[in-house]
Each structure stands twice: as C-alpha cells, then as structure tokens.
Scaffold this motif. Structure first.
Motif, short mmCIF file in Angstrom:
data_model
loop_
_atom_site.label_atom_id
_atom_site.label_comp_id
_atom_site.label_asym_id
_atom_site.label_seq_id
_atom_site.Cartn_x
_atom_site.Cartn_y
_atom_site.Cartn_z
N ASN A 44 4.39 13.10 4.86
CA ASN A 44 5.81 12.82 4.64
C ASN A 44 5.97 12.30 3.21
OD1 ASN A 44 8.51 12.75 5.23
ND2 ASN A 44 8.46 10.79 6.31
N TYR A 45 7.14 12.52 2.65
CA TYR A 45 7.46 12.10 1.28
C TYR A 45 6.44 12.61 0.26
CZ TYR A 45 10.30 8.82 4.02
OH TYR A 45 11.18 8.26 4.92
N GLY A 46 5.77 13.71 0.60
CA GLY A 46 4.85 14.32 -0.35
C GLY A 46 3.46 13.73 -0.39
N ILE A 47 3.12 12.81 0.53
CA ILE A 47 1.76 12.27 0.57
C ILE A 47 1.14 12.54 1.94
CG2 ILE A 47 2.23 10.48 -1.15
CD1 ILE A 47 2.35 8.44 1.05
N LYS A 48 -0.17 12.76 1.94
CA LYS A 48 -0.91 13.02 3.17
C LYS A 48 -1.34 11.69 3.78
CE LYS A 48 -2.48 17.50 1.51
NZ LYS A 48 -3.64 18.35 1.14
N VAL A 49 -1.29 11.62 5.13
CA VAL A 49 -1.48 10.34 5.80
C VAL A 49 -2.37 10.51 7.02
CG1 VAL A 49 -0.31 8.30 6.75
CG2 VAL A 49 0.93 9.83 5.20
N SER A 70 0.82 -1.21 0.00
CA SER A 70 0.00 0.00 0.00
C SER A 70 0.85 1.25 0.00
CB SER A 70 -0.92 0.02 1.23
OG SER A 70 -1.83 -1.04 1.22
N VAL A 71 1.84 1.30 0.90
CA VAL A 71 2.62 2.53 1.03
C VAL A 71 3.51 2.74 -0.20
CG1 VAL A 71 4.63 1.57 2.26
CG2 VAL A 71 3.92 3.90 2.69
N ASN A 72 4.08 1.68 -0.73
CA ASN A 72 4.90 1.85 -1.93
C ASN A 72 4.06 2.13 -3.16
OD1 ASN A 72 7.92 1.43 -1.46
ND2 ASN A 72 7.06 -0.27 -0.28
N LEU A 73 2.84 1.60 -3.22
CA LEU A 73 1.93 1.94 -4.31
C LEU A 73 1.57 3.42 -4.26
CD1 LEU A 73 0.03 1.27 -6.67
CD2 LEU A 73 -1.69 0.58 -4.97
N ALA A 74 1.26 3.90 -3.04
CA ALA A 74 0.92 5.32 -2.88
C ALA A 74 2.08 6.21 -3.30
CB ALA A 74 0.52 5.61 -1.44
N LEU A 75 3.29 5.85 -2.87
CA LEU A 75 4.47 6.64 -3.23
C LEU A 75 4.78 6.54 -4.72
CD1 LEU A 75 6.61 5.74 -0.12
CD2 LEU A 75 5.77 8.02 -0.70
N ALA A 76 4.50 5.39 -5.31
CA ALA A 76 4.72 5.22 -6.75
C ALA A 76 3.72 6.05 -7.55
CB ALA A 76 4.61 3.74 -7.13
N LEU A 77 2.48 6.12 -7.09
CA LEU A 77 1.49 6.99 -7.74
C LEU A 77 1.93 8.45 -7.66
CD1 LEU A 77 -1.73 5.24 -6.40
CD2 LEU A 77 -1.12 5.44 -8.82
N LYS A 78 2.48 8.82 -6.49
CA LYS A 78 3.01 10.18 -6.32
C LYS A 78 4.18 10.41 -7.28
CE LYS A 78 4.11 14.12 -4.17
NZ LYS A 78 5.36 14.41 -4.88
N ALA A 79 5.07 9.44 -7.37
CA ALA A 79 6.22 9.56 -8.27
C ALA A 79 5.78 9.66 -9.73
CB ALA A 79 7.16 8.37 -8.09
N SER A 133 0.08 0.63 10.77
CA SER A 133 1.51 0.52 10.46
C SER A 133 2.07 1.74 9.73
CB SER A 133 1.77 -0.74 9.63
OG SER A 133 0.91 -0.78 8.50
N MET A 134 1.21 2.66 9.28
CA MET A 134 1.70 3.79 8.50
C MET A 134 2.66 4.70 9.27
SD MET A 134 0.96 3.43 5.45
CE MET A 134 0.27 1.83 5.01
N PRO A 135 2.46 4.96 10.58
CA PRO A 135 3.43 5.81 11.27
C PRO A 135 4.86 5.26 11.18
CG PRO A 135 1.46 5.59 12.60
CD PRO A 135 1.31 4.63 11.45
N ARG A 136 5.00 3.96 11.30
CA ARG A 136 6.33 3.35 11.23
C ARG A 136 6.83 3.27 9.79
NH1 ARG A 136 9.41 0.16 14.69
NH2 ARG A 136 7.76 0.32 16.25
N LEU A 137 5.95 2.86 8.86
CA LEU A 137 6.38 2.70 7.47
C LEU A 137 6.77 4.03 6.84
CD1 LEU A 137 3.76 0.11 6.16
CD2 LEU A 137 6.22 -0.26 6.34
N LEU A 138 6.13 5.13 7.29
CA LEU A 138 6.41 6.43 6.71
C LEU A 138 7.22 7.33 7.63
CD1 LEU A 138 2.99 7.01 4.96
CD2 LEU A 138 5.19 6.80 3.83
N LYS A 139 7.66 6.76 8.76
CA LYS A 139 8.54 7.47 9.69
C LYS A 139 7.93 8.80 10.12
CE LYS A 139 13.55 7.79 10.33
NZ LYS A 139 14.86 7.79 9.63
N ILE A 140 6.67 8.71 10.59
CA ILE A 140 5.96 9.90 11.06
C ILE A 140 5.62 9.71 12.53
CG2 ILE A 140 3.94 11.38 10.76
CD1 ILE A 140 3.72 10.38 7.90
N SER A 141 5.88 10.72 13.33
CA SER A 141 5.51 10.68 14.75
C SER A 141 4.76 11.96 15.09
CB SER A 141 6.76 10.55 15.63
OG SER A 141 7.63 11.64 15.40
N GLY A 142 4.17 11.99 16.27
CA GLY A 142 3.42 13.16 16.70
C GLY A 142 1.93 12.97 16.53
N ARG A 143 1.18 14.01 16.86
CA ARG A 143 -0.28 13.99 16.80
C ARG A 143 -0.78 14.93 15.71
NH1 ARG A 143 -0.98 9.45 19.73
NH2 ARG A 143 -0.20 9.65 21.86
#
Length: 398
Positions: free
Chosen positions: A203-208, A154-163, A179-189
C-alpha cells in the motif's frame, strides 16, 4: 474449514524419523510447542547446529506431512539449535552448546547466541550473515521501551524514504504487537507463490510483511523464543521482496530474543533509535544503543519523538515530556541527531486511520520533518556504506 488440533499435528509428525533414524521427532522431544492459527501450523525442530543443512530434508518432511492434514493450508517449520524448543524424554539428548568462543551456526530460523559471550582471541564473535536477494540495505528502527511512537516513526520514515525517490519495503518484526496492518490500512492474507515464498502486501507504494497478516488481530501470540526467531527469519527470507533500495524493520521494543536474532543474524546496514525526551526513556534507549554496539551494527542516529506538543486550538507549544534530551544524548555518545518530531493531533489521527501523515498530508509540517529525517538517515547510511544508492552491490545468499 475443519479445525485441526495440536494433537493431530503431533500424531502426524510421529511419522517423521529423527536425525539418527532411531525414533520419531515427537517422541525424541525435538518438536517445539505447536501453534495453529487460520489453518496454518507453526513449530520448530531442534537439531545440532552443525547439522542444520544436512537435516533440512527432515524439516521438509515434517512440513510435508503436516500440510497433508485436511484443514491445514500451510506449515511454517524451522530448524533451531535452541534446546528450549525441545521437551519430553529426549530433551537431554539435544545438542550440547558449542565450546567457548564458538558461535552456533543455526539454520535460517535458528538463534545465534554468539552475542551472549565473548569470542576467543583471534576468532570472530559471530558468523557471516546471509542477506536478502535484491535488498540493498536493511535498516532497523528500534527503541529501548514501548510507548515512544516507534511504529508510527517506522512507517512514516519508510513512506518518507519512498517520497524521496527510493524503493522501500517494511517488515513488522513485532510478533506480539504487530501494527503495520492498521497503520497502513491493509487487510487480507498474503498470497503464497511457487515454493515457500510469500508475496508481500502493498500500500502507498511500499511492500509490507507482518505477522498481523497471518493471524487474526485478537489472537494472543503465546510463543517462546525459538518460535519467534523462526517466524522472524521466515517473514524476512521467505518473502518475495523484489528489488528494494531499503527495507525498514520495525523492531519490537526492548532488547530481548527477537531483537538479538535480528541484530545477530541479519546484515543490518544500520539502526535508528527512537526515544522521547524524558530521562526514563533515554535510559532505555541507551540499552538499545549498547545492544547494537555489541553486535557491531552502526547507529545511524537518534530521533526525539513527542519532542513537544502543539495545541491544535491555539498553536501554542508545550514541552510535555521535557525537550532536547535525545539531542544531548546523541551528542554525549557521538551519534547523529536525526531530528525532533512533535506530538500533534494530526499524526495521531492519521496513524489511527491508516493514512500516515506523510501520504495524507505530504505538504504539511509533520511530513516535511519526516522527509528531512529520512534524508539524514539515507545520508548517514551512504556514509557508513561508503557508496552511492544505486551503486551498492545486491546482497545475495551465501
């Protein structure tokens, strides 16, 4: 911050009158189990389906009185017509199910059970689905079972669509195992905006958006169906997604309440099924295919994940889980085969590090495969919609 107990929340909710003004919503048994985490209270209120809009002020009143409790920063309150949400002496007074052939018209967070029974002849099986303002297409990425690499896909498909030049968001719909916080290295609220809206993380140009941003990683989510449905709908419809070409939804594994909620209440433009080559995974993948077929969501294709293993030391290929099973299944049932994704150390390591391979090694072999899959997904979506990317009308609330 002062810890707030469930009993304190229920006591405050006893000041909210019931639908007929003849008691309070707690003693009438209309309030689901209350979950409190990080200063946020989550619960639902059972109401008759046909009165959901009329009784929204009652939901707003419940939200308001709970937010007044010292130590409560926010409240996630939803109306549901699912009687399993209610308990107590008035549970028997909860609304009766609709006559055969009629679906329930829940509020935005409810659960539509139309998919569980056949509609009467000449009647639609489910009500029209309201969409997300500014989001042109919503794609579900699903699997019949866990452990097949669906979230990584899912996350690589989303990033590939962005690319590939699209405006992309991703919703982590796995309430129990976000799992998205860990896969996309996002922390906080997430930041709360005006009204009930939440600003998505990015992060990486996609909204999560993910439940992992709202509760601590170690918190066990012991929620019943109505609460899961409420949380999913609010994460989807009360997030300021902005203008997106596509919103990718990382679905929970399986075909339970959460999956049916998304399939029945969200205008999914299509679904991508992720499977591994072996027969057992394919059997479970068929369940997902059948679910989307029953709720009339087009299947955009199947991805064979972990299709083969490339040894990092020798470069030799090994078909650990067999090979080609998903392609044969796609041919058998007449849906597109989107591609084979190998099992490599690179994908595993970058996923664990929160630097998915599409962004950490965009010119590598794995990233190229993901981008090719993303291209095929978008081509299938355009074929289904019968219109171009930018020409598609914006989806708006009914």
């Amino acid at each position: 911050m002062t810890d707030v107990s469930k009993e304190q929340v229920l006591e405050r909710l006893r000041t909210v009158r019931g639908p007929e003004m003849d008691g309070n919503i707690v003693d009438l048994g209309l309030v689901s189990d209350v979950f409190i985490s990080d200063g946020k209270a989550y619960f639902s209120i059972t109401v008759p389906a046909e009165r959901a809009r009329e009784l929204d002020p009652m939901r707003a009143a419940a939200e308001r009185v709970v937010k007044e409790i010292p130590g409560i920063k926010a409240a996630m309150v939803a109306l549901t017509a699912d009687k399993r949400a209610a308990s107590g002496p008035a549970a028997a007074r909860a609304p009766s199910p609709p006559p055969p052939g009629r679906g329930t018209a829940h509020d935005h967070a409810g659960h539509n059970h139309a998919g569980h029974a056949h509609a009467a002849p000449g009647q639609p099986q489910q009500r029209a689905k309201s969409g997300i303002p500014g989001v042109n297409a919503i794609i579900a990425v699903a699997s019949g079972k866990g452990g097949v690499g669906k979230s990584t896909t899912s996350v690589n498909l989303a990033l590939a669509l962005k690319a590939n030049g699209l405006r992309v968001g991703i919703l982590d719909a796995d309430i129990y195992g976000p799992s998205m916080p860990r896969l996309l290295k996002i922390s906080g609220r997430p930041q709360q905006l005006e009204g009930r809206m939440i600003k998505p993380m990015e992060n990486y140009g996609i909204k999560v958006m993910s439940m992992g941003f709202l509760v601590d990683e170690e918190v066990a989510m012991i929620w019943r169906g109505p609460m899961i449905q409420s949380a999913l709908m609010q994460m989807l419809r009360e997030v300021a997604w902005g203008d997106l070409d596509v919103l990718v939804v990382d679905m929970p594994p399986g075909t339970g309440d959460a999956q049916l909620t998304m399939a029945q209440q969200v205008p999914l433009a299509g679904a991508v099924i992720v499977s591994t080559p072996q027969d057992l995974a394919l059997i479970d993948a068929r369940k997902g295919l059948n679910m989307f077929s029953k709720v009339e969501v087009p299947v955009l294709g199947i991805v064979e994940n972990m299709s083969y293993f490339i040894a990092p030391d020798t470069g030799n290929r090994y078909d650990i889980f067999g090979h080609g099973g998903a392609r044969k299944e796609a041919e058998r049932i007449g849906v597109p085969f989107l591609g084979e994704m190998p099992l490599t150390m690179d994908i595993r390591e970058t996923s664990d590090a929160g630097t998915p391979v599409v962004v950490s090694n965009p010119d590598g072999a794995a990233a190229k495969i993901y981008r090719a899959i993303a291209t095929r997904v978008w081509q299938e979506l355009e074929a289904v919609q019968g219109k171009g990317t930018r020409g598609a009308p914006a989806i708006v609330f009914e």
